[in-house]
Design a protein around this motif. Structure first.
Motif, PDB file in Angstrom:
ATOM      1  N   LEU A 239       0.810  -1.217   0.000  1.00  0.00           N
ATOM      2  CA  LEU A 239       0.000   0.000   0.000  1.00  0.00           C
ATOM      3  C   LEU A 239       0.846   1.272   0.000  1.00  0.00           C
ATOM      4  CD1 LEU A 239      -2.910  -0.893   2.465  1.00  0.00           C
ATOM      5  CD2 LEU A 239      -2.882  -0.995  -0.031  1.00  0.00           C
ATOM      6  N   LYS A 242       2.158   2.400  -3.421  1.00  0.00           N
ATOM      7  CA  LYS A 242       1.035   2.829  -4.262  1.00  0.00           C
ATOM      8  C   LYS A 242       0.551   4.206  -3.849  1.00  0.00           C
ATOM      9  CE  LYS A 242      -2.110  -0.597  -4.682  1.00  0.00           C
ATOM     10  NZ  LYS A 242      -2.294  -1.272  -5.973  1.00  0.00           N
ATOM     11  N   ALA A 243       0.434   4.436  -2.522  1.00  0.00           N
ATOM     12  CA  ALA A 243      -0.017   5.735  -2.032  1.00  0.00           C
ATOM     13  C   ALA A 243       1.000   6.827  -2.354  1.00  0.00           C
ATOM     14  CB  ALA A 243      -0.261   5.666  -0.528  1.00  0.00           C
ATOM     15  N   LYS A 288      -7.211   9.195  -3.816  1.00  0.00           N
ATOM     16  CA  LYS A 288      -6.843   7.809  -4.141  1.00  0.00           C
ATOM     17  C   LYS A 288      -5.831   7.277  -3.130  1.00  0.00           C
ATOM     18  CE  LYS A 288      -4.972   4.840  -7.761  1.00  0.00           C
ATOM     19  NZ  LYS A 288      -4.133   4.772  -8.962  1.00  0.00           N
ATOM     20  N   TYR A 292      -6.351   4.012  -0.088  1.00  0.00           N
ATOM     21  CA  TYR A 292      -5.572   2.798   0.142  1.00  0.00           C
ATOM     22  C   TYR A 292      -5.556   2.426   1.619  1.00  0.00           C
ATOM     23  CZ  TYR A 292      -3.658   2.970  -4.622  1.00  0.00           C
ATOM     24  OH  TYR A 292      -3.506   2.960  -5.984  1.00  0.00           O
TER      25      TYR A 292
END
Length: 394
Positions: A239, A242-243, A288, A292
């Motif tokens: 995560l 991605k964040a 977004k 997450y």
């Protein structure tokens, strides 16, 4: 040669059909009406008041917002822009009419008939045909720099193919996955086009009072950053990376946008609507990143992308392009302003519904979306079906 030029040919073709003379006319006209209608249909489906032969109503809604509404506006813009970049026709007359029909026909058929191979093939056919109509004049004119739009369109096609394979259970994949990828492709397309044209729009719209510091290459490094974020976010499981990727892309957009600022632009509705939509892309990627870690619902960034970014940018961009390319002055009418206000209301109501889900908020957001597009249609369809006011090529 700049990445995106917005110029017009100077001669009228005798005997030419005006409406099907250039891509933005039919795609903006029919796309705005269809975008409004599809949202009203979705309200009745979601309320259970309309039963249609859909495999998954949520996936159908997402698919149509991207591939019916979003791609129509992209098609109208690119068919117009490529003619300007190359000096060669993209599609006009019977060919443009066929292209519009190929895009439009799957829309009513998908809600009247159960899913089938034939419907899927029909829906999949449009983007390759569009890409071919764009690639041929670019290759003939050696307009290599702008060929970057062709692989982006082909990526949309691949996402659509995966969606159809998923709904036919030919692939162990949730239909929502390729649609989310396609939504981010749409955001990336808006980002790179905006990075190229908004500094020019801002300078011209403020009569030089605001001198943006943006450069043509911003579009290219934002494309590289957006593509990297999109691809890596779909292959990395952890995560935190991605964040961080989403936040980094948001910061790049903010950095680009900050260089275009000045008080004068906020006095011009035709400018601030585009700037609000562009800063909405940065907001969307912050949401977004937050989703997450379940700090906000995932639906929040998805609808921020769909309504704040795509919805607001398209009503602003369609109006500006339609005025300029119909030979009219860039003046914001009351109906244009109403379309902006309704779309902003749709943004606020839909994001509020993401945080506090209630039927009145959902219904009100959908109504405002449809009213925004109907305001555009009422104002601009008379221009889109008429010859240019200045006598130049339609």
């Amino acid at each position: 040669m700049s990445l995106i030029q917005l110029q017009e040919p100077t001669t009228q073709r005798p005997g030419q059909s005006v409406f099907f003379s250039i891509g933005f006319r039919p795609f903006f006209a029919v796309g705005s009406l269809l975008g409004a209608a599809l949202m009203i249909v979705w309200v009745f489906i979601y309320r259970g008041q309309l039963q249609l032969p859909l495999v998954n109503m949520f996936s159908w809604h997402a698919h149509e917002m991207i591939y019916a509404y979003g791609i129509a506006i992209v098609a109208g813009f690119l068919l117009t822009a490529v003619r300007n970049w190359t000096g060669l026709d993209t599609a006009r007359g019977p060919l443009l009419m066929a292209l519009v029909l190929l895009w439009f026909l799957p829309r009513p058929l998908a809600i009247m008939l159960p899913p089938s191979l034939y419907l899927s093939v029909l829906d999949l056919a449009f983007i390759p045909c569009l890409a071919l109509c764009l690639a041929i004049p670019m290759i003939k004119s050696r307009n290599w720099r702008n060929l970057l739009f062709i692989p982006i369109l082909l990526a949309f096609f691949v996402c659509n193919l995966l969606y159809h394979l998923a709904i036919h259970q030919q692939l162990a994949l949730a239909p929502s996955q390729p649609l989310l990828f396609a939504l981010e492709l749409l955001l990336m397309l808006i980002t790179i086009i905006g990075a190229r044209v908004m500094p020019m729009f801002t300078r011209n719209g403020t009569q030089g009072a605001v001198q943006p510091t943006g450069f043509a290459q911003q579009a290219l490094w934002l494309l590289a950053a957006g593509a990297s974020q999109l691809l890596l976010a779909n292959v990395i499981d952890a995560l935190l990376p991605k964040a961080l990727l989403a936040l980094a892309f948001s910061l790049l957009i903010l950095y680009s946008w900050w260089g275009w600022q000045g008080k004068a632009l906020w006095r011009n509705p035709m400018l601030w609507v585009l700037h609000l939509a562009y800063i909405g892309i940065a907001i969307t990627y912050v949401l977004k990143a937050a989703s997450y870690y379940a700090l906000v619902p995932a639906s929040l960034w998805i609808h921020s992308a769909g309504v704040l970014c795509v919805g607001l940018m398209t009503v602003g961009f369609m109006g500006r392009v339609s005025l300029g390319h119909s030979g009219r002055s860039l003046h914001c009418s009351r109906l244009m302003l109403a379309s902006y206000v309704f779309m902003l209301a749709a943004v606020i109501l839909r994001l509020a519904a993401g945080l506090h889900p209630t039927m009145p908020l959902w219904d009100s957001a959908a109504l405002c979306w449809s009213l925004a597009l109907l305001c555009f249609a009422v104002e601009f369809i008379p221009y889109l079906v008429s010859p240019r006011a200045d006598g130049k090529a339609p």
